[in-house]
Design an enzyme around this catalytic site. Sequence first.
Site, mmCIF file in Angstrom:
data_model
loop_
_atom_site.group_PDB
_atom_site.id
_atom_site.type_symbol
_atom_site.label_atom_id
_atom_site.label_comp_id
_atom_site.label_asym_id
_atom_site.label_seq_id
_atom_site.Cartn_x
_atom_site.Cartn_y
_atom_site.Cartn_z
ATOM 1 N N LYS A 10 0.749 -1.040 0.082
ATOM 2 C CA LYS A 10 -0.565 0.210 -0.525
ATOM 3 C C LYS A 10 0.613 1.303 0.040
ATOM 4 C CE LYS A 10 -3.322 -1.365 3.546
ATOM 5 N NZ LYS A 10 -4.436 -1.592 3.939
ATOM 6 N N TYR A 50 -12.444 -1.698 -2.228
ATOM 7 C CA TYR A 50 -12.914 -2.605 -0.861
ATOM 8 C C TYR A 50 -14.189 -2.484 -0.448
ATOM 9 C CZ TYR A 50 -7.836 -1.219 1.065
ATOM 10 O OH TYR A 50 -6.790 -1.673 1.664
ATOM 11 N N ASN A 113 -0.632 -0.198 7.449
ATOM 12 C CA ASN A 113 -0.598 -1.472 7.828
ATOM 13 C C ASN A 113 -0.062 -2.280 6.596
ATOM 14 O OD1 ASN A 113 -2.545 -2.076 6.186
ATOM 15 N ND2 ASN A 113 -3.951 -3.369 7.879
ATOM 16 N N HIS A 116 -2.402 -5.113 2.065
ATOM 17 C CA HIS A 116 -3.015 -6.230 2.216
ATOM 18 C C HIS A 116 -3.114 -7.565 1.239
ATOM 19 C CE1 HIS A 116 -7.185 -7.087 1.092
ATOM 20 N NE2 HIS A 116 -7.098 -7.543 -0.503
ATOM 21 N N GLU A 127 -10.547 -11.064 -6.730
ATOM 22 C CA GLU A 127 -8.951 -9.632 -6.429
ATOM 23 C C GLU A 127 -7.979 -9.775 -7.678
ATOM 24 O OE1 GLU A 127 -9.692 -8.805 -1.939
ATOM 25 O OE2 GLU A 127 -7.514 -9.882 -2.442
HETATM 26 P P1 CMP Z 1 -6.619 -4.345 4.459
HETATM 27 O O1 CMP Z 1 -6.096 -5.863 4.661
HETATM 28 O O2 CMP Z 1 -6.059 -3.621 3.817
HETATM 29 O O3 CMP Z 1 -8.275 -4.536 4.600
HETATM 30 C C1 CMP Z 1 -8.617 -3.398 5.158
HETATM 31 C C2 CMP Z 1 -8.078 -2.213 6.359
HETATM 32 O O4 CMP Z 1 -8.953 -1.862 6.787
HETATM 33 C C3 CMP Z 1 -7.185 -3.155 6.480
HETATM 34 O O5 CMP Z 1 -6.162 -3.683 5.844
HETATM 35 C C4 CMP Z 1 -7.311 -1.814 7.325
HETATM 36 O O6 CMP Z 1 -5.869 -0.840 6.973
HETATM 37 C C5 CMP Z 1 -8.290 -1.183 6.719
HETATM 38 N N1 CMP Z 1 -8.961 -2.145 8.870
HETATM 39 C C6 CMP Z 1 -9.282 -3.298 9.197
HETATM 40 N N2 CMP Z 1 -9.876 -3.231 10.525
HETATM 41 C C7 CMP Z 1 -9.625 -1.694 10.908
HETATM 42 C C8 CMP Z 1 -9.930 -1.432 12.331
HETATM 43 N N3 CMP Z 1 -10.854 -2.018 13.203
HETATM 44 N N4 CMP Z 1 -9.911 0.680 12.177
HETATM 45 C C9 CMP Z 1 -8.781 0.552 11.048
HETATM 46 N N5 CMP Z 1 -8.639 0.280 10.517
HETATM 47 C C10 CMP Z 1 -8.684 -0.984 9.638
#
Ligand code: CMP
Length: 154
Positions: A10, A50, A113, A116, A127
Site C-alpha cells: 500500500k 474495498y 498496515n 493487503h 481480487e
Molecule cells: P486491508 O487488508 O487493506 O483491508 C481492509 C483495511 O481496513 C485493512 O487492511 C486496514 O487497513 C483497515 N482496517 C480494518 N479494520 C480496521 C480497524 N478496526 N481500524 C482501522 N482500520 C482498519
Amino acid sequence: MSERTLVILKPDAVQRAIAAEILSRFERRGLRIVALGLLKVDRAMAERHYAVHKGKFFYDELVKTITASPVIAAVLEGPNAIAVVRAMVGATRPHEAAPGSIRGDYALVGLRNLVHASDALETAASEIALWFPDGIVSYERGIDRWISTDKAPS
Ligand code: CMP
C-alpha cells in the site's frame, strides 16, 4: 494445493521505501511472482476493492489512503499461498501482529498496515481479476522442485 493470492503493497509501504523489502520476504519464502505492477489507484477502483468495508467507520480514510499515492500490486503463487501470506503479513491491527510478521515488524496502526493480502480462495480470484484484468504470467522455475513439492527429487 497451489494457490494464487493478491498482495498490495500500500502507499505507506511505497512511501517508506520498504516495498521491495516486503516483496522480497514473500519471494524468499518460496512464493512465485506471477503478476506485478505499480499503479495509482483511482476512487472507483478503491471503492470496488474495498466494497466489503463500505459503511465502516474507517472506510472513507481507507479509500482516501489507498488513492493518495501509488501502490505495488502482485499476484503470488505457491502451495497454500493464501494462508502463508496472511500469516506472514500478520494481524490487521498492527499492535496485535506478532513480531516476525510484516506488520509486527514494521507497522503501528490499522490504516498504516502496509500490506493487503487476499483472505480466501474466492476473494483471491475476484481480487486478482480486478487488479490484473489482463491475466497473470504462468511459468515454472527449476528451483520449485526444491521448494514447492513434497516429492523426492529425481
Ligand atoms: P486491508 O487488508 O487493506 O483491508 C481492509 C483495511 O481496513 C485493512 O487492511 C486496514 O487497513 C483497515 N482496517 C480494518 N479494520 C480496521 C480497524 N478496526 N481500524 C482501522 N482500520 C482498519
